[in-house]
Design a protein around this motif. Structure first.
Motif, PDB file in Angstrom:
ATOM      1  N   GLY A 147       0.806  -1.214   0.000  1.00  0.00           N
ATOM      2  CA  GLY A 147       0.000   0.000   0.000  1.00  0.00           C
ATOM      3  C   GLY A 147       0.839   1.263   0.000  1.00  0.00           C
ATOM      4  O   GLY A 147       0.579   2.197  -0.765  1.00  0.00           O
ATOM      5  N   LEU A 155      -5.892   7.445  -8.417  1.00  0.00           N
ATOM      6  CA  LEU A 155      -6.248   6.040  -8.207  1.00  0.00           C
ATOM      7  C   LEU A 155      -5.157   5.295  -7.455  1.00  0.00           C
ATOM      8  O   LEU A 155      -5.442   4.480  -6.568  1.00  0.00           O
ATOM      9  CB  LEU A 155      -6.541   5.361  -9.542  1.00  0.00           C
ATOM     10  CG  LEU A 155      -7.823   5.798 -10.243  1.00  0.00           C
ATOM     11  CD1 LEU A 155      -7.924   5.135 -11.610  1.00  0.00           C
ATOM     12  CD2 LEU A 155      -9.031   5.489  -9.394  1.00  0.00           C
ATOM     13  N   GLY A 201      -5.854   3.678  -3.851  1.00  0.00           N
ATOM     14  CA  GLY A 201      -5.664   2.234  -3.712  1.00  0.00           C
ATOM     15  C   GLY A 201      -4.566   1.897  -2.717  1.00  0.00           C
ATOM     16  O   GLY A 201      -4.713   0.995  -1.885  1.00  0.00           O
ATOM     17  N   TYR A 240      -5.759   2.606   0.836  1.00  0.00           N
ATOM     18  CA  TYR A 240      -6.692   1.581   1.295  1.00  0.00           C
ATOM     19  C   TYR A 240      -5.949   0.314   1.712  1.00  0.00           C
ATOM     20  O   TYR A 240      -6.232  -0.263   2.763  1.00  0.00           O
ATOM     21  CB  TYR A 240      -7.713   1.262   0.202  1.00  0.00           C
ATOM     22  CG  TYR A 240      -8.691   0.187   0.617  1.00  0.00           C
ATOM     23  CD1 TYR A 240      -9.715   0.470   1.501  1.00  0.00           C
ATOM     24  CD2 TYR A 240      -8.568  -1.111   0.147  1.00  0.00           C
ATOM     25  CE1 TYR A 240     -10.608  -0.512   1.908  1.00  0.00           C
ATOM     26  CE2 TYR A 240      -9.451  -2.098   0.540  1.00  0.00           C
ATOM     27  CZ  TYR A 240     -10.471  -1.795   1.419  1.00  0.00           C
ATOM     28  OH  TYR A 240     -11.339  -2.772   1.825  1.00  0.00           O
ATOM     29  N   LEU A 241      -4.994  -0.122   0.893  1.00  0.00           N
ATOM     30  CA  LEU A 241      -4.228  -1.316   1.247  1.00  0.00           C
ATOM     31  C   LEU A 241      -3.442  -1.120   2.542  1.00  0.00           C
ATOM     32  O   LEU A 241      -3.406  -2.010   3.400  1.00  0.00           O
ATOM     33  CB  LEU A 241      -3.253  -1.675   0.123  1.00  0.00           C
ATOM     34  CG  LEU A 241      -3.816  -2.409  -1.064  1.00  0.00           C
ATOM     35  CD1 LEU A 241      -2.746  -2.602  -2.124  1.00  0.00           C
ATOM     36  CD2 LEU A 241      -4.397  -3.738  -0.650  1.00  0.00           C
TER      37      LEU A 241
END
Length: 83
Positions: free
Chosen positions: A28, A47, A51, A54-55
């Protein structure tokens, strides 16, 4: 309203092992760092940042809803069956 939403994100039984948590956070943060590189399409930066964040968050919390859906908590409603 915000506190209830934040509470639901923080709650939940951790289902990631320590090495999995580390891998989530490393992947992440790497993806989020890749967002710092200038690209012709700024949507790709956004993006990658979202992303990666979030990870990393999933790794920090230790609870992954995708893994929970695949393995199931009781084994009867899991998607993937391990033999």
């Amino acid at each position: 309203m915000i506190s209830a939403r934040t509470g639901s994100l923080m709650n939940g039984e951790p289902n990631l092992s320590t090495p999995e948590r580390g891998a989530y956070m490393l992947a992440g943060l790497g993806l989020a760092a890749a967002a710092a590189k200038p690209r012709p399409n700024p949507l790709l930066n956004i993006l990658a940042l979202l992303g990666g964040s979030y990870l990393a968050w999933r790794g920090y919390v230790g609870n992954c809803p995708v893994k929970a859906a695949l393995t199931g908590s009781h084994g009867r409603d899991r998607i993937a069956h391990h033999s």
